[in-house]
Motif scaffolding. Structure first.
Motif, short mmCIF file in Angstrom:
data_model
loop_
_atom_site.label_atom_id
_atom_site.label_comp_id
_atom_site.label_asym_id
_atom_site.label_seq_id
_atom_site.Cartn_x
_atom_site.Cartn_y
_atom_site.Cartn_z
N LEU A 85 -3.98 -57.44 2.31
CA LEU A 85 -2.86 -56.54 2.13
C LEU A 85 -2.75 -55.59 3.33
O LEU A 85 -3.77 -55.09 3.82
N GLN A 86 -1.54 -55.32 3.76
CA GLN A 86 -1.29 -54.39 4.87
C GLN A 86 -0.48 -53.22 4.34
O GLN A 86 0.74 -53.30 4.22
N PRO A 87 -1.13 -52.09 4.02
CA PRO A 87 -0.39 -50.98 3.41
C PRO A 87 0.41 -50.19 4.43
O PRO A 87 -0.08 -49.89 5.52
N GLU A 88 1.64 -49.86 4.08
CA GLU A 88 2.42 -48.94 4.88
C GLU A 88 1.84 -47.53 4.68
O GLU A 88 1.19 -47.26 3.67
N PRO A 89 2.04 -46.62 5.65
CA PRO A 89 1.43 -45.29 5.54
C PRO A 89 1.73 -44.57 4.23
O PRO A 89 0.83 -44.00 3.61
N ASP A 90 2.99 -44.60 3.77
CA ASP A 90 3.34 -43.95 2.51
C ASP A 90 2.64 -44.60 1.33
O ASP A 90 2.23 -43.92 0.38
N ALA A 91 2.51 -45.91 1.38
CA ALA A 91 1.84 -46.63 0.29
C ALA A 91 0.37 -46.23 0.22
O ALA A 91 -0.18 -46.02 -0.87
N LEU A 92 -0.26 -46.11 1.38
CA LEU A 92 -1.67 -45.72 1.42
C LEU A 92 -1.85 -44.30 0.89
O LEU A 92 -2.75 -44.03 0.08
N THR A 93 -0.99 -43.39 1.31
CA THR A 93 -1.06 -42.00 0.85
C THR A 93 -0.89 -41.93 -0.66
O THR A 93 -1.62 -41.21 -1.36
N LEU A 94 0.06 -42.68 -1.18
CA LEU A 94 0.33 -42.68 -2.62
C LEU A 94 -0.85 -43.23 -3.40
O LEU A 94 -1.23 -42.67 -4.44
N LEU A 95 -1.45 -44.31 -2.91
CA LEU A 95 -2.58 -44.90 -3.62
C LEU A 95 -3.79 -43.97 -3.60
O LEU A 95 -4.51 -43.84 -4.59
N VAL A 96 -4.02 -43.29 -2.47
CA VAL A 96 -5.13 -42.33 -2.38
C VAL A 96 -4.92 -41.22 -3.41
O VAL A 96 -5.85 -40.83 -4.12
N ASP A 97 -3.70 -40.70 -3.51
CA ASP A 97 -3.41 -39.65 -4.49
C ASP A 97 -3.58 -40.16 -5.91
O ASP A 97 -4.04 -39.44 -6.79
N ARG A 98 -3.21 -41.42 -6.13
CA ARG A 98 -3.26 -41.98 -7.49
C ARG A 98 -4.69 -42.12 -7.99
O ARG A 98 -4.99 -41.75 -9.12
N VAL A 99 -5.59 -42.65 -7.15
CA VAL A 99 -6.95 -42.91 -7.62
C VAL A 99 -7.83 -41.67 -7.55
O VAL A 99 -8.84 -41.58 -8.23
N ASP A 100 -7.46 -40.71 -6.67
CA ASP A 100 -8.14 -39.42 -6.59
C ASP A 100 -9.66 -39.55 -6.52
O ASP A 100 -10.40 -38.89 -7.25
N GLY A 101 -10.15 -40.42 -5.66
CA GLY A 101 -11.59 -40.55 -5.45
C GLY A 101 -12.30 -41.47 -6.43
O GLY A 101 -13.52 -41.65 -6.32
N ASN A 102 -11.61 -42.05 -7.39
CA ASN A 102 -12.22 -42.97 -8.35
C ASN A 102 -12.19 -44.37 -7.74
O ASN A 102 -11.16 -45.05 -7.76
N LEU A 103 -13.33 -44.82 -7.20
CA LEU A 103 -13.35 -46.08 -6.48
C LEU A 103 -13.13 -47.28 -7.40
O LEU A 103 -12.54 -48.28 -6.99
#
Length: 341
Positions: A159-177
């Motif tokens: 998968l190749q995440p766009e910058p906004d997609a990566l930012t959104l996913l980081v916020d969504r999981v909030d450190g929960n690997l």
């Protein structure tokens, strides 16, 4: 010896398996993946059997000694796992030292525990364990490292995440690997290999919801306050996280601001729609927002989003959904004094 988590795969393939490997850490996914690597390499080395022993406050070590001294029914080599739910008591520690002194060369002992206290790692008995094998302390991924970690994982999944997609996913999981892994697996099933956009992240989050975040976007941009608050409460009740909704609000505010500024400078709004790839059926929602309030109102709204972000992250006290609802009122019905911008 003490080894870093990043060294484990290399050590497993380039060195003989030691008598004991101790994994310690508070990040479940990383500990689980390290355990899986060890099991896979042990199997390649001919260690087919597996014995799992739970260590609690009453553990006296008898199961460990019995496992070390006995042969399996079919004469297989054994992987003995100690799952630590409590610290070793005196009897358990004595049994472990007995194992270390005379390990069965056909077996491999793997100890899995939470993060160890500094005093424990300096104890004489623990240093004897480390001298007899490997100790792998596994540290959590820091917040500053999370974006890079998720990007690498997504790339490994094709998968190749766009910058906004990566930012959104980081916020969504909030450190929960574990949650991050589940989301990446889900995206891989939904999208296959290739680019991942923010919209794809949002779709994967809301695909089982009665309402979607796109319903919310259309409602607050068009100024339908009643429907906006109904959808917001529906999303919250269905488990959609506040960071997802905040990200959507912030994104839409940026787009409205850009459109308003283009209009102020007598630029073609249609050209901006085209450049931003806003489809015709959605353009009327943005045009409604542009007519409803001046650009400086939406600029103040965007700045105020930082208050909601701070509350979501625990930096300030309160319920972020309350601030989100007030923000949605400010966007949908700017004539109402519901939000102190």
């Amino acid at each position: 010896m003490k080894i870093a988590a990043a060294q484990l795969a290399k050590n497993l393939t380039s060195m003989p398996l030691p008598a004991v490997i101790w994994l310690s850490g508070d990040e479940p996914l990383l500990v689980l993946e390290a355990s899986d690597l060890i099991r896979a390499q042990a199997k390649k080395a001919g260690i087919e059997g597996r014995i799992s022993i739970d260590v609690d406050g009453s553990f006296d070590g008898s199961e460990l000694i019995a496992a070390n001294q006995s042969l399996s029914l079919f004469g297989d080599r054994e992987l003995i796992e100690l799952r630590m739910h409590a610290k070793f008591n005196d009897k358990g520690r004595k049994a472990l030292m007995e194992y270390i002194a005379q390990p069965n060369p056909d077996n491999l002992l793997v100890i899995v525990s939470n993060r160890l206290e500094a005093a424990q790692t300096k104890a004489k008995w623990f240093l004897q364990v480390v001298a007899a094998g490997w100790w792998l302390p596994i540290w959590p991924i820091e917040h500053s490292q999370l974006s890079g970690w998720i990007r690498t994982r997504m790339q490994q999944a094709g998968l190749q995440p766009e910058p906004d997609a990566l930012t959104l996913l980081v916020d969504r999981v909030d450190g929960n690997l574990l949650a991050a892994k589940q989301e990446i697996d889900k995206l891989q099933l939904l999208a296959g290999a290739g680019q991942v956009s923010a919209e794809m992240i949002l779709n994967s989050v809301s695909d089982s919801s009665r309402y979607t975040v796109f319903d919310l976007s259309s409602a607050f941009l068009s100024g339908d306050l009643t429907r906006t608050l109904k959808i917001m409460h529906g999303l919250a009740g269905e488990g959609i996280e506040a960071p997802i909704v905040l990200w959507l609000i912030s994104r839409e505010l940026r787009l409205v601001i850009e459109l308003c500024e283009a209009q102020v400078h007598n630029q073609s709004v249609q050209e901006v729609f085209k450049r931003l790839r806003i489809f015709e059926q959605r353009q009327k929602d943005y045009q409604s927002a542009m007519r409803r309030a001046p650009v400086n109102h939406y600029q103040r709204c965007l700045i105020a989003c930082s208050k909601i972000d701070a509350m979501i992250k625990g930096q300030t006290k309160g319920d972020p959904w309350t601030l989100i609802s007030e923000m949605l009122v400010a966007i949908s019905a700017p004539q109402l004094p519901a939000y102190q911008l």
